[in-house]
Design a protein around this motif. Structure first.
Motif, mmCIF file in Angstrom:
data_model
loop_
_atom_site.group_PDB
_atom_site.id
_atom_site.type_symbol
_atom_site.label_atom_id
_atom_site.label_comp_id
_atom_site.label_asym_id
_atom_site.label_seq_id
_atom_site.Cartn_x
_atom_site.Cartn_y
_atom_site.Cartn_z
ATOM 1 N N PRO A 57 0.808 -1.228 0.000
ATOM 2 C CA PRO A 57 0.000 0.000 0.000
ATOM 3 C C PRO A 57 0.840 1.277 0.000
ATOM 4 O O PRO A 57 0.345 2.343 -0.389
ATOM 5 N N GLN A 58 2.101 1.178 0.394
ATOM 6 C CA GLN A 58 2.973 2.352 0.378
ATOM 7 C C GLN A 58 3.593 2.593 -0.997
ATOM 8 O O GLN A 58 4.308 3.580 -1.193
ATOM 9 N N LEU A 59 3.347 1.683 -1.927
ATOM 10 C CA LEU A 59 3.851 1.797 -3.304
ATOM 11 C C LEU A 59 5.369 1.950 -3.344
ATOM 12 O O LEU A 59 5.920 2.701 -4.162
ATOM 13 N N ARG A 60 6.067 1.217 -2.493
ATOM 14 C CA ARG A 60 7.522 1.282 -2.497
ATOM 15 C C ARG A 60 8.085 0.640 -3.768
ATOM 16 O O ARG A 60 7.541 -0.336 -4.286
ATOM 17 N N SER A 61 9.178 1.172 -4.259
ATOM 18 C CA SER A 61 9.816 0.631 -5.457
ATOM 19 C C SER A 61 10.440 -0.721 -5.172
ATOM 20 O O SER A 61 10.945 -0.985 -4.072
ATOM 21 N N ASN A 62 10.443 -1.582 -6.179
ATOM 22 C CA ASN A 62 11.081 -2.886 -6.063
ATOM 23 C C ASN A 62 12.598 -2.746 -6.093
ATOM 24 O O ASN A 62 13.139 -1.906 -6.834
ATOM 25 N N PRO A 63 13.302 -3.574 -5.330
ATOM 26 C CA PRO A 63 14.759 -3.601 -5.450
ATOM 27 C C PRO A 63 15.180 -4.306 -6.740
ATOM 28 O O PRO A 63 14.420 -5.075 -7.326
ATOM 29 N N ALA A 64 16.410 -4.024 -7.161
ATOM 30 C CA ALA A 64 16.938 -4.675 -8.359
ATOM 31 C C ALA A 64 17.221 -6.141 -8.072
ATOM 32 O O ALA A 64 17.573 -6.521 -6.959
#
Length: 550
Positions: free
Chosen positions: A218-225
């Protein structure tokens, strides 16, 4: 090795031990004469399907759709696309299937809709409308770019700008497939009402599309590589991320619970889920298939890996209860197994017989994809013949999914192999004419005859259908396991390579060999002179009844 976990009685359903047949209606049979399959064509083909010996059919989407993703971009969840029929035709389909003893599953596409759906048209109009929050919307970053780095499975960003709302919307697949906000109570109400609508018309359950994409951070955090060690970059950038925030969120369990509550009000209805190929698919099958979730699930992770004893042994051992697995060896989203897995230089008919018996012996549910029983190879299409946007984007390195979606060949001597009188939406490959149903129907040893015999064996031997699984082992090219119920204990051994191998019986005594269908001229496994070893010819199967311990 001890037996794998026993089925949970609270989650058992008619799916356990069942064989399903997936019908992709756009390519199954065209009775309307426009080059596209339709529901009347499905009705006409049901008697053939029932004669295979399957328990039910899964019918891929027939709903109104712009067909940007060929039915999985749903524009109306509670109607039939006029080009494919109407609700009255669907009712006849249900009636005919049930008269033939077939259960019917239909797709319930919960995670997204078409951008032509009335829900999305309303949602994108403004931020204040009745359905404003029915989809996943987010503001741009201060520099105007997308909210985060999430990627679409089909390539490019998973966000598209919508000028009417001055916001981005999420789409895990095509930009024409906006993601629904399944946290919104009204959205779940609408989807459960849709399930009720189809159950009232007689469907026996639902194949639930793309379960792993139902919920996200829900925080829309970016995915790690992701760690990418290959010197060449991947064809699809989706592989360059660890998908820890855009999918597979723990909230999915609650969404599945709501769907399960809905079908539980109708005894005998079931939920069959499709999971992604992301790592840990076996563990997710175990997590999702509970008395509060799905009855069974499948993943294409196995189909996307090399054909080997090791891969199948791992799949059998990592999904918790084997009765919760649905084995989809081919379908509309992957290359056909007859091409994808065939060992170089191997006899296609021997490989088909191995695949048929492997499917018949596996626990849980097995799902055949239309034409798999004919041993159809994947079609090699020219660029101008492609329809699939996935394939068009990645041509020529990836040819998309059209090669497994070409029309079903019914009659070899007719134009388009009897699929249609018009120009078909995808061509019928030349190689498929000789494999048409009428060529194989009364031919002993044909792929079709072998599949019928294998499915008949599964029906006749309760241990194969619903028995426990134990002693799952792989030794090089050999996969073996035992199936048991009551006092019957069976040993199944598969040589999955195009070279001979030996299997040590290891204290099992001399099993009573049971007849299994084979390709014409194929050699049978034999007991070696020492009485303790099975000599397995290339691509061969041994099925034997083990004697009770004295």
């Amino acid at each position: 090795m001890s037996p794998l976990p026993s089925p949970s009685a609270a989650n058992l359903s008619w799916l356990n031990g069942a064989a399903l047949y997936q019908i992709y209606p756009l390519s199954f049979r065209d009775r309307g004469g426009d080059g596209w399959g339709d529901l009347d064509g499905v009705i006409e083909g049901l008697e053939y399907v029932a004669a295979l010996g399957v328990d039910g059919v899964w019918i891929s989407p027939f709903y109104p759709s712009p067909r940007t993703d060929f039915g999985y971009d749903v524009a109306d969840h509670r109607a039939v696309d006029p080009r494919m029929g109407n609700l009255a035709v669907f009712d006849r389909l249900i009636e005919r299937a049930h008269a033939l003893g077939l259960k019917v599953l239909v797709d319930l596409v919960c995670g997204h809709t078409s951008n032509a759906h009335s829900w999305f048209v309303d949602s994108r109009r403004s931020r204040d409308g009745e359905k404003a929050d029915w989809y996943v919307w987010a503001d741009a970053k201060p520099d105007g770019t997308a909210p985060n780095n999430w990627l679409s499975v089909f390539g490019g960003a998973a966000w598209t700008w919508e000028p009417r709302r001055r916001q981005y919307y999420l789409h895990h697949f095509l930009s024409s497939q906006p993601a629904l906000n399944l946290h919104h109570p009204a959205v779940m109400d609408a989807l459960c009402e849709t399930a009720e609508f189809w159950m009232a018309r007689g469907v026996d359950g639902f194949r639930i599309d793309a379960v792993d994409f139902f919920a996200h951070d829900p925080q829309l955090r970016s995915n790690p590589a992701a760690v990418w060690r290959d010197p060449e970059p991947p064809l699809k950038p989706f592989a360059l991320q660890q998908h820890v925030y855009d999918m597979m969120h723990p909230a999915i369990a609650g969404i599945l619970s709501r769907l399960r509550e809905t079908v539980e009000r109708h005894p005998g209805r079931v939920l069959l889920g499709e999971l992604s190929s992301q790592p840990g698919a076996g563990q997710r099958i175990a997590a999702y298939c509970t008395p509060q979730g799905l009855h069974a699930a499948y993943t294409l992770s196995l189909a996307k890996q090399p054909f080997s004893a090791k891969r199948f042994a791992q799949a059998l051992g990592t999904a918790g209860r084997p009765d919760s697995i649905c084995w989809s060896l081919s379908n509309h989203d992957v290359e056909r197994a007859a091409s994808r897995w065939l060992p170089a230089g191997a006899d296609p008919q021997s490989f088909n017989a191995l695949l048929a018996m492997l499917a018949a012996a596996l626990p849980g549910t097995v799902c055949l994809y239309q034409g798999e029983e004919l041993a159809l190879p994947n079609a090699a299409l020219e660029q101008h013949q492609l329809r699939d946007p996935f394939g068009i984007t990645y041509w020529p390195d990836f040819q998309g999914r059209d090669g497994s979606r070409t029309p079903m060949p019914w009659r070899a001597a007719e134009p388009n192999a009897g699929f249609t009188i018009a120009e078909p939406w995808l061509p019928v490959p030349d190689a498929h004419f000789d494999l048409a149903v009428d060529r194989q129907d009364r031919t002993a040893g044909s792929p079709l005859a072998v599949w019928r015999a294998a499915l008949s064996l599964r029906r006749d031997l309760q241990a194969l259908r619903t028995g426990t699984v134990a002693a799952v082992e792989e030794h090089g090219d050999l996969l073996s396991f035992e199936r048991a119920t009551g006092e019957e204990r069976l040993l199944a051994v598969f040589n999955m390579a195009d070279r001979p191998a030996e299997f040590a019986l290891r204290g099992r005594g001399e099993p009573e060999a049971l007849p299994v269908p084979r390709a014409p001229g194929a050699l049978s496994p034999e007991l070696a002179a020492d009485g303790r070893t099975l000599v397995m010819p290339p691509l061969s199967v041994f099925l034997g009844r083990l004697r009770p311990a004295s």
